[in-house]
Design an enzyme around this catalytic site. Structure first.
Site, PDB file in Angstrom:
ATOM      1  N   HIS A 221       0.957  -1.403  -0.053  1.00  0.00           N
ATOM      2  CA  HIS A 221      -0.157   0.073   0.068  1.00  0.00           C
ATOM      3  C   HIS A 221       0.646   1.288   0.026  1.00  0.00           C
ATOM      4  O   HIS A 221       2.111   1.095   0.132  1.00  0.00           O
ATOM      5  CB  HIS A 221      -0.994   0.114   1.181  1.00  0.00           C
ATOM      6  CG  HIS A 221      -0.218  -0.060   2.550  1.00  0.00           C
ATOM      7  ND1 HIS A 221       0.251   1.060   2.997  1.00  0.00           N
ATOM      8  CD2 HIS A 221       0.133  -1.030   3.210  1.00  0.00           C
ATOM      9  CE1 HIS A 221       1.032   0.796   4.217  1.00  0.00           C
ATOM     10  NE2 HIS A 221       0.797  -0.528   4.519  1.00  0.00           N
TER      11      HIS A 221
ATOM     12  N   SER B 206       1.688   4.063  -5.063  1.00  0.00           N
ATOM     13  CA  SER B 206       2.477   5.306  -4.487  1.00  0.00           C
ATOM     14  C   SER B 206       3.995   4.747  -3.587  1.00  0.00           C
ATOM     15  O   SER B 206       4.731   4.274  -4.184  1.00  0.00           O
ATOM     16  CB  SER B 206       1.503   6.176  -3.394  1.00  0.00           C
ATOM     17  OG  SER B 206       2.128   7.298  -2.995  1.00  0.00           O
TER      18      SER B 206
END
Length: 328
Positions: free
Chosen positions: A79, A147
């Protein structure tokens, strides 16, 4: 038939979980570190619907919860900053019929151990991910991330190329051109870290910055719980963000100078306000063998904004690289 049976199973789980939410949200406690109460039950239901099961492992100094589910070749998902393993729940629904999915809580995030005195620079986090992958017993895995997680995934491939089968980049950090974004420009000009929140209002602003169009999937009590978690984590996450900025980052150069040459898939939303979409062209220039998908009306988290499309594109790409390898 198998896929249909899985869908029925997930629907049954959803109905059962919905009943549980209504009957016992206040009396059921989620595992330590996870969001509690009705919100925790809703998140657990979403995991179950996607075929994911919560598990835990330990590395040096950290307890690391992760989600695992599905069948097939391993796919490790990482994540972004301020996120958690649950950022991939929706896209995993469409992936677990194809791959064994592992979604991890990076140390310092999600329900992992929080240590204000630990080192969270990106190279240290890469080595922690390597330790996690070794603990999972994965010899050569497909890896991907959003990201911060995309930066970790790419840098991991550069540092441990023999351990990586392919890399899936979902708006990865660590690129020079991506710094033209609204969020990074604001930090450089004012020092404000837009991606941390101290209250519900600030958390709502993060959601609107991260997503081009907010999907209608999170009930208010879940948003309340996530905002409370973000507020509690703000001091640590501000420190981690500054740790990242303390070390020069150039993912494109790291990859191009390594022995890892692919395969790689770069996915980026054209409306990304967190990391500018021009980062995709920079990474493609450095790694000509990588493939690129740019998505209209998508912000910084494609796998949350359009999970079905993002998963379908990924599965198609994985099939294409298998076909390309078979022709060599």
């Amino acid at each position: 038939m198998k896929k249909h049976a899985t869908a029925i199973k997930r629907l049954t789980t959803l109905l059962a979980s919905s009943a549980l939410l209504g009957l016992g949200a206040c009396s059921v406690q989620a595992p330590e570190g996870e969001i509690q109460g009705a919100a925790g039950l809703a998140i657990a239901a979403e995991r179950a619907i996607s075929g994911l099961e919560r598990k835990v492992l330990q590395i040096d100094g950290f307890v690391v919860p992760y989600l695992q589910g599905g069948q097939g070749e391993p796919l490790v998902l990482i994540h972004g900053f301020g996120g958690s393993k649950d950022n991939f729940n929706r896209v995993a629904y469409y992936l677990t019929n194809h791959y064994t999915v592992y979604s991890i809580d990076v140390p310092g995030f999600g329900a992992s151990t929080r240590d204000m005195n630990a080192d969270y620079v990106i190279n240290t986090q890469i080595d922690r991910v390597h330790e996690i992958i070794e603990k999972l017993g994965l010899q050569k895995t497909h890896i991907g991330g959003n990201s911060m997680g995309g930066w970790i995934s790419g840098a991991y491939a550069a540092k441990y190329p023999d351990n990586v089968a392919s890399v899936w980049f979902l708006a990865p950090a660590g690129l020079l051109e991506s710094r033209k974004s609204e969020v990074i420009q604001k930090f450089e000009q004012t020092g404000e870290i837009v991606l941390t929140a101290s209250n519900r209002e600030e958390f709502e602003k993060i959601v609107d910055i991260v997503m081009y169009e907010r999907p209608a999937f999170a009930p208010g009590f879940v948003v309340d719980a996530m905002a409370a978690r973000a507020a509690a984590d703000q001091p640590l996450h501000q420190r981690i963000y500054k740790d990242f900025k303390s070390v020069p980052s150039d993912l494109a150069t790291a990859l191009s100078s390594s022995s890892y040459k692919g395969p790689g898939l770069i996915v980026w939303g054209k409306e990304d306000r967190v990391l500018h979409v021009d980062g995709a062209a920079e990474l493609k220039t450095a790694m000509p063998g990588f493939d690129v998908t740019l998505m209209d009306k998508i912000g910084h988290v494609p796998m949350m904004e359009k999970p079905e499309q993002v998963a379908a594109d990924y599965v198609k790409w994985r099939e294409s690289i298998v076909g390309a390898n078979s022709q060599k």
